[in-house]
Design a protein around this motif. Structure first.
Motif, mmCIF file in Angstrom:
data_model
loop_
_atom_site.group_PDB
_atom_site.id
_atom_site.type_symbol
_atom_site.label_atom_id
_atom_site.label_comp_id
_atom_site.label_asym_id
_atom_site.label_seq_id
_atom_site.Cartn_x
_atom_site.Cartn_y
_atom_site.Cartn_z
ATOM 1 N N PRO A 138 -33.003 54.358 -22.412
ATOM 2 C CA PRO A 138 -33.388 52.939 -22.509
ATOM 3 C C PRO A 138 -34.916 52.830 -22.660
ATOM 4 O O PRO A 138 -35.641 53.756 -22.282
ATOM 5 C CB PRO A 138 -32.931 52.335 -21.183
ATOM 6 C CG PRO A 138 -32.336 53.438 -20.371
ATOM 7 C CD PRO A 138 -32.508 54.735 -21.094
ATOM 8 N N VAL A 174 -33.665 51.451 -6.571
ATOM 9 C CA VAL A 174 -32.924 51.969 -7.731
ATOM 10 C C VAL A 174 -32.170 53.244 -7.363
ATOM 11 O O VAL A 174 -31.027 53.446 -7.779
ATOM 12 C CB VAL A 174 -33.895 52.200 -8.910
ATOM 13 C CG1 VAL A 174 -33.202 52.939 -10.052
ATOM 14 C CG2 VAL A 174 -34.454 50.882 -9.406
ATOM 15 N N HIS A 179 -33.794 63.547 -15.689
ATOM 16 C CA HIS A 179 -35.239 63.271 -15.671
ATOM 17 C C HIS A 179 -36.080 64.470 -16.079
ATOM 18 O O HIS A 179 -37.295 64.328 -16.261
ATOM 19 C CB HIS A 179 -35.666 62.738 -14.297
ATOM 20 C CG HIS A 179 -35.163 61.348 -14.054
ATOM 21 N ND1 HIS A 179 -35.668 60.250 -14.711
ATOM 22 C CD2 HIS A 179 -34.154 60.880 -13.271
ATOM 23 C CE1 HIS A 179 -35.015 59.165 -14.333
ATOM 24 N NE2 HIS A 179 -34.090 59.516 -13.450
ATOM 25 N N VAL A 213 -31.203 66.946 -14.396
ATOM 26 C CA VAL A 213 -30.385 66.892 -15.617
ATOM 27 C C VAL A 213 -30.805 65.736 -16.511
ATOM 28 O O VAL A 213 -30.753 65.849 -17.728
ATOM 29 C CB VAL A 213 -28.869 66.754 -15.322
ATOM 30 C CG1 VAL A 213 -28.255 68.093 -14.998
ATOM 31 C CG2 VAL A 213 -28.598 65.726 -14.250
ATOM 32 N N PHE A 216 -27.378 56.647 -5.437
ATOM 33 C CA PHE A 216 -27.316 57.830 -4.588
ATOM 34 C C PHE A 216 -27.212 57.488 -3.106
ATOM 35 O O PHE A 216 -27.261 58.376 -2.262
ATOM 36 C CB PHE A 216 -28.545 58.713 -4.822
ATOM 37 C CG PHE A 216 -28.543 59.410 -6.158
ATOM 38 C CD1 PHE A 216 -27.936 60.645 -6.308
ATOM 39 C CD2 PHE A 216 -29.138 58.820 -7.260
ATOM 40 C CE1 PHE A 216 -27.926 61.294 -7.541
ATOM 41 C CE2 PHE A 216 -29.134 59.464 -8.499
ATOM 42 C CZ PHE A 216 -28.526 60.699 -8.636
ATOM 43 N N PHE A 232 -42.400 60.100 -15.368
ATOM 44 C CA PHE A 232 -43.049 60.156 -14.054
ATOM 45 C C PHE A 232 -44.441 60.785 -14.103
ATOM 46 O O PHE A 232 -45.177 60.725 -13.128
ATOM 47 C CB PHE A 232 -42.160 60.900 -13.044
ATOM 48 C CG PHE A 232 -40.916 60.138 -12.700
ATOM 49 C CD1 PHE A 232 -40.996 58.905 -12.089
ATOM 50 C CD2 PHE A 232 -39.662 60.641 -13.003
ATOM 51 C CE1 PHE A 232 -39.857 58.186 -11.778
ATOM 52 C CE2 PHE A 232 -38.511 59.940 -12.691
ATOM 53 C CZ PHE A 232 -38.609 58.695 -12.078
ATOM 54 N N THR A 235 -37.017 51.330 -21.003
ATOM 55 C CA THR A 235 -37.742 51.362 -19.728
ATOM 56 C C THR A 235 -37.596 52.708 -19.018
ATOM 57 O O THR A 235 -38.016 52.840 -17.864
ATOM 58 C CB THR A 235 -37.213 50.249 -18.798
ATOM 59 O OG1 THR A 235 -35.784 50.210 -18.897
ATOM 60 C CG2 THR A 235 -37.763 48.897 -19.175
ATOM 61 N N PHE A 236 -37.003 53.716 -19.679
ATOM 62 C CA PHE A 236 -36.826 55.034 -19.041
ATOM 63 C C PHE A 236 -38.181 55.565 -18.564
ATOM 64 O O PHE A 236 -39.154 55.575 -19.312
ATOM 65 C CB PHE A 236 -36.197 56.007 -20.046
ATOM 66 C CG PHE A 236 -35.823 57.325 -19.438
ATOM 67 C CD1 PHE A 236 -34.677 57.447 -18.666
ATOM 68 C CD2 PHE A 236 -36.626 58.438 -19.627
ATOM 69 C CE1 PHE A 236 -34.336 58.668 -18.094
ATOM 70 C CE2 PHE A 236 -36.287 59.660 -19.062
ATOM 71 C CZ PHE A 236 -35.149 59.777 -18.299
ATOM 72 N N PRO A 237 -38.252 55.994 -17.286
ATOM 73 C CA PRO A 237 -39.570 56.362 -16.737
ATOM 74 C C PRO A 237 -40.055 57.732 -17.199
ATOM 75 O O PRO A 237 -39.267 58.651 -17.372
ATOM 76 C CB PRO A 237 -39.323 56.373 -15.228
ATOM 77 C CG PRO A 237 -37.869 56.660 -15.076
ATOM 78 C CD PRO A 237 -37.182 56.073 -16.278
ATOM 79 N N ILE A 258 -26.720 53.938 -16.467
ATOM 80 C CA ILE A 258 -26.783 55.408 -16.552
ATOM 81 C C ILE A 258 -27.459 55.969 -15.300
ATOM 82 O O ILE A 258 -27.138 57.063 -14.856
ATOM 83 C CB ILE A 258 -27.559 55.859 -17.811
ATOM 84 C CG1 ILE A 258 -26.945 55.252 -19.072
ATOM 85 C CG2 ILE A 258 -27.577 57.387 -17.939
ATOM 86 C CD1 ILE A 258 -27.837 55.389 -20.301
ATOM 87 N N MET A 259 -28.404 55.221 -14.740
ATOM 88 C CA MET A 259 -29.063 55.663 -13.502
ATOM 89 C C MET A 259 -28.102 55.430 -12.343
ATOM 90 O O MET A 259 -27.822 54.295 -11.973
ATOM 91 C CB MET A 259 -30.382 54.896 -13.308
ATOM 92 C CG MET A 259 -31.038 55.089 -11.948
ATOM 93 S SD MET A 259 -31.539 56.800 -11.613
ATOM 94 C CE MET A 259 -31.645 56.764 -9.832
ATOM 95 N N PRO A 260 -27.545 56.539 -11.764
ATOM 96 C CA PRO A 260 -26.502 56.375 -10.741
ATOM 97 C C PRO A 260 -27.062 55.927 -9.393
ATOM 98 O O PRO A 260 -28.264 56.014 -9.145
ATOM 99 C CB PRO A 260 -25.904 57.784 -10.605
ATOM 100 C CG PRO A 260 -26.658 58.686 -11.511
ATOM 101 C CD PRO A 260 -27.851 57.955 -12.023
ATOM 102 N N VAL A 268 -37.511 62.794 -2.000
ATOM 103 C CA VAL A 268 -37.509 62.940 -3.457
ATOM 104 C C VAL A 268 -38.520 61.979 -4.085
ATOM 105 O O VAL A 268 -39.159 62.305 -5.086
ATOM 106 C CB VAL A 268 -36.082 62.788 -4.049
ATOM 107 C CG1 VAL A 268 -35.618 61.352 -4.118
ATOM 108 C CG2 VAL A 268 -36.002 63.424 -5.436
ATOM 109 N N PHE A 274 -31.579 47.492 -14.368
ATOM 110 C CA PHE A 274 -31.779 48.631 -15.258
ATOM 111 C C PHE A 274 -30.423 49.155 -15.726
ATOM 112 O O PHE A 274 -29.364 48.673 -15.316
ATOM 113 C CB PHE A 274 -32.550 49.753 -14.536
ATOM 114 C CG PHE A 274 -34.001 49.435 -14.298
ATOM 115 C CD1 PHE A 274 -34.884 49.329 -15.362
ATOM 116 C CD2 PHE A 274 -34.491 49.264 -13.001
ATOM 117 C CE1 PHE A 274 -36.225 49.047 -15.145
ATOM 118 C CE2 PHE A 274 -35.831 48.980 -12.779
ATOM 119 C CZ PHE A 274 -36.696 48.868 -13.850
ATOM 120 N N LEU A 305 -41.423 62.913 -6.635
ATOM 121 C CA LEU A 305 -41.683 62.181 -7.890
ATOM 122 C C LEU A 305 -43.163 61.813 -8.010
ATOM 123 O O LEU A 305 -43.739 61.871 -9.088
ATOM 124 C CB LEU A 305 -40.857 60.887 -7.951
ATOM 125 C CG LEU A 305 -39.338 60.966 -8.086
ATOM 126 C CD1 LEU A 305 -38.737 59.562 -8.110
ATOM 127 C CD2 LEU A 305 -38.948 61.717 -9.357
#
Ligand code: HEC
Length: 383
Positions: free
Chosen positions: A72, A95, A55, A53, A112, A78, A74-76, A108-110, A124, A105, A128
């Motif tokens: 942001p 992270v 990435h 959703v 897990f 991949f 720094t959003f990756p 928004i990055m939850p 995962v 960071f 990636l």
């Protein structure tokens, strides 16, 4: 002219040969990651369920309209190997387990860690990794091989960092030598280095200061393998005589080629070897010399290796002029590197360098540096 080597020199050489032999013997059968190999199909299922959703199916990020947040800086992405290969798995895992703020960071990055099993997270991450097509024979070196920087021994990994490092005389006349070092990688295998030294010395109770001989270097990685934990690089450097000869400058242009080989072991123990030569254009002004440096250390980090990293290490530093009757200068340098920022892109190191052969006129020194890996964020970000 024949010269008998001193007992301490022979002990030192014996010790170095022993260290190299031990590590090469250990290297042959090793696999950096033994145990369970990742299940990429399961990793994909985890990604499709929990990450896609935000990435996106392509790993570049879902459109901002559907993801519902502004990305942001720094959003990756991949798929971009130059961003992802320098990151060791542990950085991503920290992270994913603890959420963005744990490494400075965006929230928004939850997190897990409570939702996914440890092996799902490893799977995962393996999925990636597939977004960057890094499967050619000559591939980008992986961030795991970017070992903690030693104070003297230069490493094989191509860096993006700024280092300010100072050596201060611990006895005798006060003297300080500070280097401002900029390292920048380009492409998968190459890095430029610019080193500008500043020298401050007490000469008969008045301070003299001057820039030292600058270095312009080009490093090229010839081999790297995450499976065996090894990386090998060559660097060519040139030092124009920008320094003052009164303050230790060479007085002639010096060419400095070296080779660097670094080896990481599954226990997070590592060894870094560097061997090279200083070849002046006019050897009558400054003699040619050889040098060899070794750093042996161990990285320790709590929270299953995801936390702050402490890296105690010891360096053995040797240099010898290529002249009749020249002695080999041996120094020992125990030191400790620590990551300061939670993102681990700001690090510091401090150690004491003690000469143990040819000690006349060579004083022990306190040496320290602060390092900023600027590819991982601005200096004040990530705290
Ligand atoms: C609600 C949206 C969202 C979800 C869901 C999400 N992420 Fe993220 N993720 C982000 C954002 C935003 C960032 C960038 C944070 C920043 O740079 O400040 C990020 C960053 C990352 C990073 C980069 C860390 C670095 O070192 O640059 C990784 C790895 C990551 N996410 C993995 C995952 C995985 C794996 C999942 C699913 C298990 C996931 N994310 C689910 C929004 C999300």
């Amino acid at each position: 002219m024949e010269r008998r080597s001193t007992a301490s020199e022979r002990i030192a050489v014996f010790f170095v040969v022993l260290v190299i032999a031990t590590f090469s013997a250990l290297l042959l059968p090793q696999e950096l990651r033994p145990g369970r190999s990742a299940n990429v199909a399961n990793g994909r299922a985890v990604y499709d369920g929990g990450c896609i959703v935000c990435h996106g199916a392509d790993g570049k990020g879902a459109p901002e309209t559907s993801a519902g947040f502004r990305r942001p800086g720094t959003f990756p992405d991949f798929t971009s190997c130059d961003q992802t290969t320098p990151e060791p798995d542990a950085n991503w895992k920290a992270v994913i387990v603890h959420g963005g703020p744990h490494r400075g960071f965006s929230p928004i990055m939850p997190a897990f860690g409570q939702l996914l099993a440890d092996r799902d997270i490893d799977d995962v991450i393996a999925y990636l990794r597939g977004f960057c097509a890094n499967n050619t024979r000559r591939h980008w070196p992986r961030g795991e091989l970017n070992l903690p920087r030693a104070i003297v021994t230069e490493k094989a990994f191509p860096e993006d960092e700024l280092v300010v490092t100072t050596a201060a005389n611990a006895s005798g006349a006060p003297g300080y030598e500070t280097h401002f070092i900029h390292e920048q990688s380009f492409g998968p295998f190459d890095q430029i280095e610019i080193d500008a030294p500043w020298i401050l010395q007490d000469q008969n109770h008045s301070y003299a200061s001057h820039v030292g001989d600058m270095t312009f270097g080009l490093k090229h990685v010839l081999f790297s393998s995450l499976r065996t934990g090894s990386i090998f690089a060559l660097q060519g450097g040139i030092l124009p005589p920008t320094g003052s000869t009164k303050l230790g400058g060479n007085g002639t242009t010096v060419f400095e080629p070296f080779a660097a080989f670094d080896q990481l072991f599954p226990t997070n123990t590592w060894v870094q070897l560097q061997m090279g030569a200083d070849l002046p254009r006019h050897p009558k002004i400054t003699p040619q010399s050889l040098f060899g440096n070794i750093a042996v250390g161990q990285t320790i980090a709590g929270d299953h290796r995801l936390g702050r990293q402490w890296s105690p290490m010891v360096e053995f530093v040797a240099a010898r002029d290529l002249q009749d009757g020249a002695k080999t200068d041996w120094d020992v340098l125990p030191e400790m590197q620590v990551t300061l920022s939670p993102r681990q892109h700001i690090r510091a190191n401090v150690g004491v360098r003690t000469p143990f052969t040819d000690t006349a006129g060579r004083s022990p020194q306190v040496e320290f540096y602060v390092l900023w890996d600027w590819a991982d964020g601005k200096f004040w970000e990530g705290w």
